[in-house]
Scaffold this motif. Structure first.
Motif, PDB file in Angstrom:
ATOM      1  N   GLN A 108       0.853  -1.189   0.000  1.00 28.62           N
ATOM      2  CA  GLN A 108       0.000   0.000   0.000  1.00 28.62           C
ATOM      3  C   GLN A 108       0.887   1.236   0.000  1.00 28.62           C
ATOM      4  N   VAL A 109       0.325   2.340  -0.451  1.00 24.17           N
ATOM      5  CA  VAL A 109       1.013   3.627  -0.433  1.00 24.17           C
ATOM      6  C   VAL A 109       0.078   4.628   0.241  1.00 24.17           C
ATOM      7  N   ASN A 110       0.624   5.353   1.230  1.00 26.28           N
ATOM      8  CA  ASN A 110      -0.201   6.286   2.009  1.00 26.28           C
ATOM      9  C   ASN A 110      -1.435   5.586   2.582  1.00 26.28           C
ATOM     10  N   ASN A 111      -1.227   4.344   3.026  1.00 30.93           N
ATOM     11  CA  ASN A 111      -2.274   3.512   3.628  1.00 30.93           C
ATOM     12  C   ASN A 111      -3.399   3.152   2.658  1.00 30.93           C
ATOM     13  N   LEU A 112      -3.185   3.327   1.369  1.00 26.76           N
ATOM     14  CA  LEU A 112      -4.158   2.931   0.349  1.00 26.76           C
ATOM     15  C   LEU A 112      -3.690   1.615  -0.262  1.00 26.76           C
ATOM     16  N   GLU A 113      -4.490   0.562  -0.065  1.00 27.44           N
ATOM     17  CA  GLU A 113      -4.083  -0.771  -0.498  1.00 27.44           C
ATOM     18  C   GLU A 113      -4.329  -0.988  -1.988  1.00 27.44           C
ATOM     19  N   PHE A 114      -3.586  -1.964  -2.524  1.00 27.64           N
ATOM     20  CA  PHE A 114      -3.696  -2.273  -3.952  1.00 27.64           C
ATOM     21  C   PHE A 114      -4.806  -3.289  -4.236  1.00 27.64           C
ATOM     22  N   TRP A 115      -4.942  -4.299  -3.376  1.00 28.96           N
ATOM     23  CA  TRP A 115      -5.840  -5.416  -3.665  1.00 28.96           C
ATOM     24  C   TRP A 115      -7.287  -4.962  -3.825  1.00 28.96           C
ATOM     25  N   ASN A 116      -7.678  -3.904  -3.100  1.00 30.49           N
ATOM     26  CA  ASN A 116      -9.054  -3.412  -3.184  1.00 30.49           C
ATOM     27  C   ASN A 116      -9.199  -2.198  -4.101  1.00 30.49           C
ATOM     28  N   GLN A 117      -8.122  -1.885  -4.830  1.00 27.19           N
ATOM     29  CA  GLN A 117      -8.113  -0.809  -5.831  1.00 27.19           C
ATOM     30  C   GLN A 117      -8.161   0.600  -5.246  1.00 27.19           C
TER      31      GLN A 117
END
Length: 261
Positions: free
Chosen positions: A106-115
């Motif tokens: 994740q970047v800036n607490n924004l995960e990839f798996w959930n877009q």
């Protein structure tokens, strides 16, 4: 020699399988060595019970002595703003650890798996953004063994395969930094079950790592349940041989040990 160096148990939030079950499955699968790499993702997930984890590792080693080698590891999902927490964690438990995977999930607490990270960005922006964060992390954080699933975004890219040449420059810088620091990369065999068009990381990245002088490489299934423990490890070894690698690594006490492919 067959070794799976990326395995999760119920100490990871996305697995329900007891550690001893995963280890037992590894024996039945014909593995010689297994390394547990439980998730630590500061910023988005609660912490795990480390003393209980290390106790269970020791219990599994005792119960399965002579049948399989069991190594103790963690998978650090580092972000630039959480790196200091991992430094403290590693300092606290370094004597308990054989191996650390470094990931960026994740970047800036924004995960990839959930877009969440990709949302509102172009394919160029979120791919470049992922690699830029990974580069910042490897330049500032050093308590790890190998880089896990280096082109992770490939799993979650709804727009299809992103051209390697568009990010070759930054990937080369990431790999050069890791090699200079005495770190390695992994071949993550989950690419088979995710139905990816290539290995993970891609053959292009594996070849670039070799061409840059990289030698430290582990192979792991990223198994979260018994079905995938040891999956495609032998095929992964064959791919590495085809690329030109002659050795792969296991780890003990955070030190690489080389084995012929």
């Amino acid at each position: 020699m067959l070794c799976d160096y990326h395995v999760h148990s119920y100490f990871s939030d996305d697995s329900n399988t007891p550690l001893i079950v995963q280890a037992g499955t590894a024996i039945h699968t014909g593995l010689d060595e297994i390394c547990f790499t439980e998730h630590v993702d500061y910023g988005i997930k609660s912490d795990m019970n480390y003393p209980a984890y290390f106790r269970e590792i020791e219990r599994a080693r005792s119960e399965l002595s002579g049948k399989i080698t069991i190594r103790s590891g963690l998978e650090f999902g580092v972000q630039t703003h959480t790196a200091g927490q991992y430094e403290k964690l590693f300092a606290q438990y370094r004597n308990n650890l054989d191996f650390i995977l470094l990931s960026v999930h994740q970047v800036n607490n924004l995960e990839f798996w959930n877009q969440r990270f990709q949302r509102g960005k172009s394919q160029d922006e979120y791919n470049r953004g992922y690699y830029e964060e990974l580069l910042r992390v490897v330049k500032s954080y050093h308590d790890y063994s190998v880089l896990a699933h280096l082109d992770l975004m490939t799993r979650y890219d709804m727009n299809g395969a992103y051209p390697f040449e568009k990010v070759r420059d930054i990937i080369a810088e990431i790999l050069t930094t890791a090699i200079h620091d005495g770190k390695g990369i992994e071949l993550n065999t989950s690419s088979w079950r995710y139905g990816l068009h290539d290995t993970q990381p891609s053959r292009e990245i594996l070849e670039l790592y070799r061409d840059l002088g990289g030698e430290i490489i582990t192979i792991g299934s990223d198994a979260h349940n018994p079905e995938y423990v040891g999956a495609h490890i032998d095929e992964g070894q064959e791919i590495l041989r085809g690329i030109g690698f002659v050795k792969f690594c296991t780890f003990e006490g955070m030190r690489p040990e080389f084995h012929a492919l």
